[in-house]
Design a protein around this motif. Structure first.
Motif, PDB file in Angstrom:
ATOM      1  N   PRO A  46      21.902  22.139  30.775  1.00 37.98           N
ATOM      2  CA  PRO A  46      21.871  23.508  31.256  1.00 37.98           C
ATOM      3  C   PRO A  46      20.455  24.057  30.965  1.00 37.98           C
ATOM      4  O   PRO A  46      20.210  25.360  31.075  1.00 37.98           O
ATOM      5  CB  PRO A  46      22.910  24.292  30.593  1.00 37.98           C
ATOM      6  CG  PRO A  46      23.144  23.724  29.367  1.00 37.98           C
ATOM      7  CD  PRO A  46      22.994  22.176  29.642  1.00 37.98           C
ATOM      8  N   MET A  47      19.452  23.347  30.376  1.00 38.49           N
ATOM      9  CA  MET A  47      18.334  23.950  29.843  1.00 38.49           C
ATOM     10  C   MET A  47      17.142  22.984  30.074  1.00 38.49           C
ATOM     11  O   MET A  47      17.484  21.763  30.741  1.00 38.49           O
ATOM     12  CB  MET A  47      18.143  24.190  28.326  1.00 38.49           C
ATOM     13  CG  MET A  47      18.433  22.712  27.575  1.00 38.49           C
ATOM     14  SD  MET A  47      18.449  23.098  25.721  1.00 38.49           S
ATOM     15  CE  MET A  47      16.853  23.800  25.447  1.00 38.49           C
ATOM     16  N   ASP A  48      16.030  23.454  29.957  1.00 38.94           N
ATOM     17  CA  ASP A  48      14.570  22.668  30.295  1.00 38.94           C
ATOM     18  C   ASP A  48      14.365  21.810  29.289  1.00 38.94           C
ATOM     19  O   ASP A  48      14.282  21.914  28.168  1.00 38.94           O
ATOM     20  CB  ASP A  48      13.399  23.599  30.556  1.00 38.94           C
ATOM     21  CG  ASP A  48      12.227  22.959  30.744  1.00 38.94           C
ATOM     22  OD1 ASP A  48      12.229  21.846  30.943  1.00 38.94           O
ATOM     23  OD2 ASP A  48      11.095  23.506  30.930  1.00 38.94           O
ATOM     24  N   LEU A  79      20.100  23.554  20.447  1.00 39.37           N
ATOM     25  CA  LEU A  79      21.272  22.976  20.729  1.00 39.37           C
ATOM     26  C   LEU A  79      22.648  23.660  20.447  1.00 39.37           C
ATOM     27  O   LEU A  79      23.803  23.466  20.788  1.00 39.37           O
ATOM     28  CB  LEU A  79      21.173  21.676  20.114  1.00 39.37           C
ATOM     29  CG  LEU A  79      20.228  20.666  20.283  1.00 39.37           C
ATOM     30  CD1 LEU A  79      20.078  19.273  19.436  1.00 39.37           C
ATOM     31  CD2 LEU A  79      20.373  20.282  21.761  1.00 39.37           C
ATOM     32  N   ARG A  80      22.468  24.774  19.324  1.00 42.07           N
ATOM     33  CA  ARG A  80      23.356  25.453  18.744  1.00 42.07           C
ATOM     34  C   ARG A  80      24.306  26.111  19.899  1.00 42.07           C
ATOM     35  O   ARG A  80      25.544  26.240  19.873  1.00 42.07           O
ATOM     36  CB  ARG A  80      22.993  26.669  17.823  1.00 42.07           C
ATOM     37  CG  ARG A  80      24.195  27.380  17.162  1.00 42.07           C
ATOM     38  CD  ARG A  80      23.583  28.366  16.336  1.00 42.07           C
ATOM     39  NE  ARG A  80      22.733  27.843  15.515  1.00 42.07           N
ATOM     40  CZ  ARG A  80      21.322  28.317  14.815  1.00 42.07           C
ATOM     41  NH1 ARG A  80      21.053  29.521  15.545  1.00 42.07           N
ATOM     42  NH2 ARG A  80      20.582  27.497  14.176  1.00 42.07           N
ATOM     43  N   LEU A  85      28.729  17.589  24.525  1.00 41.31           N
ATOM     44  CA  LEU A  85      28.434  16.906  25.644  1.00 41.31           C
ATOM     45  C   LEU A  85      27.051  17.554  26.301  1.00 41.31           C
ATOM     46  O   LEU A  85      26.143  16.637  26.539  1.00 41.31           O
ATOM     47  CB  LEU A  85      29.627  16.913  26.726  1.00 41.31           C
ATOM     48  CG  LEU A  85      29.408  16.090  28.191  1.00 41.31           C
ATOM     49  CD1 LEU A  85      28.844  14.665  27.897  1.00 41.31           C
ATOM     50  CD2 LEU A  85      30.255  16.374  29.217  1.00 41.31           C
ATOM     51  N   GLU A  86      26.771  18.702  26.481  1.00 38.90           N
ATOM     52  CA  GLU A  86      25.601  19.220  26.956  1.00 38.90           C
ATOM     53  C   GLU A  86      24.481  18.867  26.090  1.00 38.90           C
ATOM     54  O   GLU A  86      23.359  18.391  26.726  1.00 38.90           O
ATOM     55  CB  GLU A  86      25.697  20.644  27.107  1.00 38.90           C
ATOM     56  CG  GLU A  86      26.561  21.142  28.215  1.00 38.90           C
ATOM     57  CD  GLU A  86      27.037  22.595  28.509  1.00 38.90           C
ATOM     58  OE1 GLU A  86      27.050  23.249  29.263  1.00 38.90           O
ATOM     59  OE2 GLU A  86      26.731  23.513  27.093  1.00 38.90           O
ATOM     60  N   ALA A  87      24.653  18.884  24.743  1.00 36.35           N
ATOM     61  CA  ALA A  87      23.537  18.745  23.906  1.00 36.35           C
ATOM     62  C   ALA A  87      23.128  17.191  23.821  1.00 36.35           C
ATOM     63  O   ALA A  87      22.235  16.853  24.064  1.00 36.35           O
ATOM     64  CB  ALA A  87      23.881  18.941  22.389  1.00 36.35           C
ATOM     65  N   ALA A  88      24.234  16.267  24.185  1.00 34.52           N
ATOM     66  CA  ALA A  88      24.253  14.876  24.103  1.00 34.52           C
ATOM     67  C   ALA A  88      23.139  14.740  25.436  1.00 34.52           C
ATOM     68  O   ALA A  88      22.223  13.849  25.405  1.00 34.52           O
ATOM     69  CB  ALA A  88      25.207  14.075  24.148  1.00 34.52           C
TER      70      ALA A  88
END
Length: 128
Positions: A46-48, A79-80, A85-88
């Motif tokens: 969800p991020m650049d 990442l916090r 899953l999103e962080a990975a």
């Protein structure tokens, strides 16, 4: 007569239950029950991912293990707010695109960064 039918039904039920329990109890370690592997974890970032360039210091610090040098915290701050899953997915994308600018082993680098920032590699997740 109704009591006899009820007793016969109860006896049949108990007999079948006993047979079922015996079959289940007999099957301990050598049963051929196949448990399917977990489905691969799929998600989106969800991020650049270019923002994850700040993780370069963290990854270099973890890979080179320079004593007395604490890697920067902006990476973990980004990442916090993400679930594991999103962080990975975000880190995998950044590592594959070589946003961090260093040569690396994808699974090791991903695992190191996630663990350092208090995240876990999701079950079934593969960074290719």
């Amino acid at each position: 007569m109704a009591g006899l039918k009820c007793s016969a039904s109860l006896a049949l039920f108990l007999a079948l239950s006993l047979v079922s329990f015996s079959l289940i109890a007999a099957c301990t370690d050598n049963c051929d029950i196949k448990v399917p592997p977990p489905p691969p974890a799929v998600g989106t970032c969800p991020m650049d991912t270019l923002k994850l360039g700040v993780c370069t210091d963290v990854l270099e610090g973890l890979l080179n293990v320079t004593l007395g040098k604490q890697p920067g915290m902006p990476c973990c701050g980004l990442l916090r707010r993400l679930v594991d899953l999103e962080a990975a997915v975000c880190l995998c994308t950044a590592l594959r695109a070589n946003v961090l600018g260093i040569r690396h082993n994808l699974p090791v680098s991903l695992s190191l960064l996630l663990n350092y920032c208090g995240k876990k590699v999701p079950a079934g997740f593969i960074c290719k």
